[in-house]
Write a protein that holds these residues in place. Structure first.
Motif, short mmCIF file in Angstrom:
data_model
loop_
_atom_site.label_atom_id
_atom_site.label_comp_id
_atom_site.label_asym_id
_atom_site.label_seq_id
_atom_site.Cartn_x
_atom_site.Cartn_y
_atom_site.Cartn_z
N LYS A 87 0.22 -1.41 0.15
CA LYS A 87 -0.10 -0.36 -0.52
C LYS A 87 0.90 1.01 0.25
O LYS A 87 0.43 2.01 -0.52
CB LYS A 87 -1.11 -0.01 0.81
CG LYS A 87 -1.49 0.97 1.68
CD LYS A 87 -2.89 0.62 2.03
CE LYS A 87 -4.13 2.12 2.23
NZ LYS A 87 -5.07 1.77 4.09
N ASP A 88 1.97 1.01 0.35
CA ASP A 88 3.06 2.18 0.94
C ASP A 88 3.51 2.48 -0.55
O ASP A 88 4.11 3.57 -1.38
CB ASP A 88 3.97 1.76 1.86
CG ASP A 88 3.27 2.50 3.57
OD1 ASP A 88 2.16 2.83 3.55
OD2 ASP A 88 4.36 1.71 4.12
N THR A 103 0.98 4.34 -2.80
CA THR A 103 0.75 5.49 -2.50
C THR A 103 2.45 6.35 -2.85
O THR A 103 1.91 7.44 -3.15
CB THR A 103 0.42 5.67 -1.07
OG1 THR A 103 -0.54 5.16 -0.52
CG2 THR A 103 0.82 7.33 -0.39
N LYS A 131 1.25 6.97 -6.81
CA LYS A 131 0.72 8.24 -6.40
C LYS A 131 1.12 9.76 -6.21
O LYS A 131 0.07 10.53 -7.76
CB LYS A 131 -0.59 8.07 -5.85
CG LYS A 131 -1.81 8.67 -6.13
CD LYS A 131 -2.83 8.58 -4.88
CE LYS A 131 -4.32 9.29 -5.06
NZ LYS A 131 -5.39 9.22 -4.09
#
Length: 355
Positions: free
Chosen positions: A311-312, A315, A318
């Motif tokens: 998930k990191d 992120t 992004k």
């Protein structure tokens, strides 16, 4: 007489300059030998003077008639762990389709230490030199590509041209990283089958094998057993004369013997007498059960940590990435370690169900 290392490198460079382009070129494809430092990131020391020649192919088949030579797009294929000449010979694919549509210049960059882009003249010599061997990294390969594109744009007067990188598998990783690390050099990237989570050890375990098994089952319901799967594999491999012959009966027989040995071992275990100290054995079984529970809990924690790290990573993409397309066919086992959903408006995923 032993030739000094610097002189040896110089002689190798001269020979490679002369040899490039003799037999690898055609009317529309030219070899563009580019000289790099073996180590881009060490300055002010003698070792930084060592260089090698990287083989780059330039295909101008599609650029004829472009209204603006300086603004003509440049499509760059980043070679992976193989001789890039094979990719040039095969051609085709989405990159050449795009080149035809946009009248673009197509560039194939060979990865350092592969094909003819080998420091010190031979792979054996390069691998024997510990310092040089340490320069076989993706960081150095990306610096090669950045320098080569700078040089190409300068030599061909293409300063206004936009550059798009293409790559598959490891080359796909390079394409994505290239856009992230050198946004001043490259304007966008198409990363096909790029296992970004594999590079960070974040890919789900056993998912690769699960996808391969699913692919077999989707093609044939009869291919669910290991013996039948082997038969199918061997029947596909047989026509390829350059591969070693492996007959299915031999493999099946070996597996059968192993299964028989496993069954015999289980039967022998069941025949063992009752232990002399049953309470101690019961306690040992309890401890083993607790250990298994602890292991399961540890694995669960590790999976949670992996998911959090994944998930990191998303992120980070992004926040720091743009103009990247991650393309994956869902039949490809590498897809399980790639980006399968849009990260942002400019970092997008394209998946092909039967690809």
């Amino acid at each position: 007489m032993e030739i000094p290392r610097q002189l040896s490198i110089l002689l190798t460079t001269l020979v490679m300059f002369v040899s490039y382009g003799v037999s690898d070129e055609s009317n529309n494809v030219k070899v563009y030998p580019f000289q790099h430092h073996i180590d881009h990131f060490v300055f002010g020391v003698e070792s930084n003077n060592a260089t090698f020649i990287q083989r780059i192919y330039i295909d101008h088949t599609y650029r004829d008639g472009h209204p603006d030579e300086d603004g003509m797009p440049i499509l760059v294929y980043l070679g992976g762990e193989a001789n890039v000449k094979h990719c040039v010979a095969e051609g085709g694919g989405i990159m050449t389709m795009a080149a035809s549509k946009f009248r673009a210049l197509v560039v194939y960059i060979e990865h350092r230490f592969y094909g003819q882009s080998v420091p010190l003249g031979s792979i054996d010599t390069a691998m024997m030199d510990l310092y040089v061997r340490g320069c076989l990294t993706s960081h150095q390969a990306l610096a090669d590509a950045a320098n080569a594109i700078r040089g190409l744009k300068s030599d061909w007067s293409l300063q206004s041209s936009r550059v798009i990188a293409f790559g598959g598998s490891y080359g796909g990783l390079l394409a994505a990283w290239f856009r992230i690390k050198y946004p001043n050099i490259i304007d966008g990237a198409l990363a096909s089958s790029a296992p970004v989570f594999d590079s960070e050890d974040l890919a789900p375990e056993n998912e690769y094998c699960s996808i391969v098994s699913r692919d077999f089952k989707s093609e044939s319901r009869e291919a669910s057993g290991s013996d039948k799967t082997l038969d199918i594999l061997v029947s596909e491999i047989q026509p390829l004369q350059d591969l070693p012959r492996v007959t299915s009966p031999e493999i099946v027989q070996a597996q059968k013997r192993k299964r028989e040995d496993d069954i015999l071992a289980e039967e022998e275990g069941e025949k063992q007498p009752i232990p002399a100290q049953p309470l101690r054995s019961i306690r040992a079984a309890e401890l083993a059960s607790q250990a298994r529970e602890g292991l399961d809990a540890g694995l669960a924690t590790a999976c949670q940590l992996r998911d959090a790290q994944a998930k990191d990573l998303k992120t980070s993409l992004k926040k720091s990435a743009s103009n990247i397309i991650f393309s994956n066919g869902l039949l490809d086992p590498f897809s399980r370690a790639s980006i399968l959903e849009d990260i942002s408006k400019t970092v997008v995923a394209i998946t092909t169900k039967q690809g």
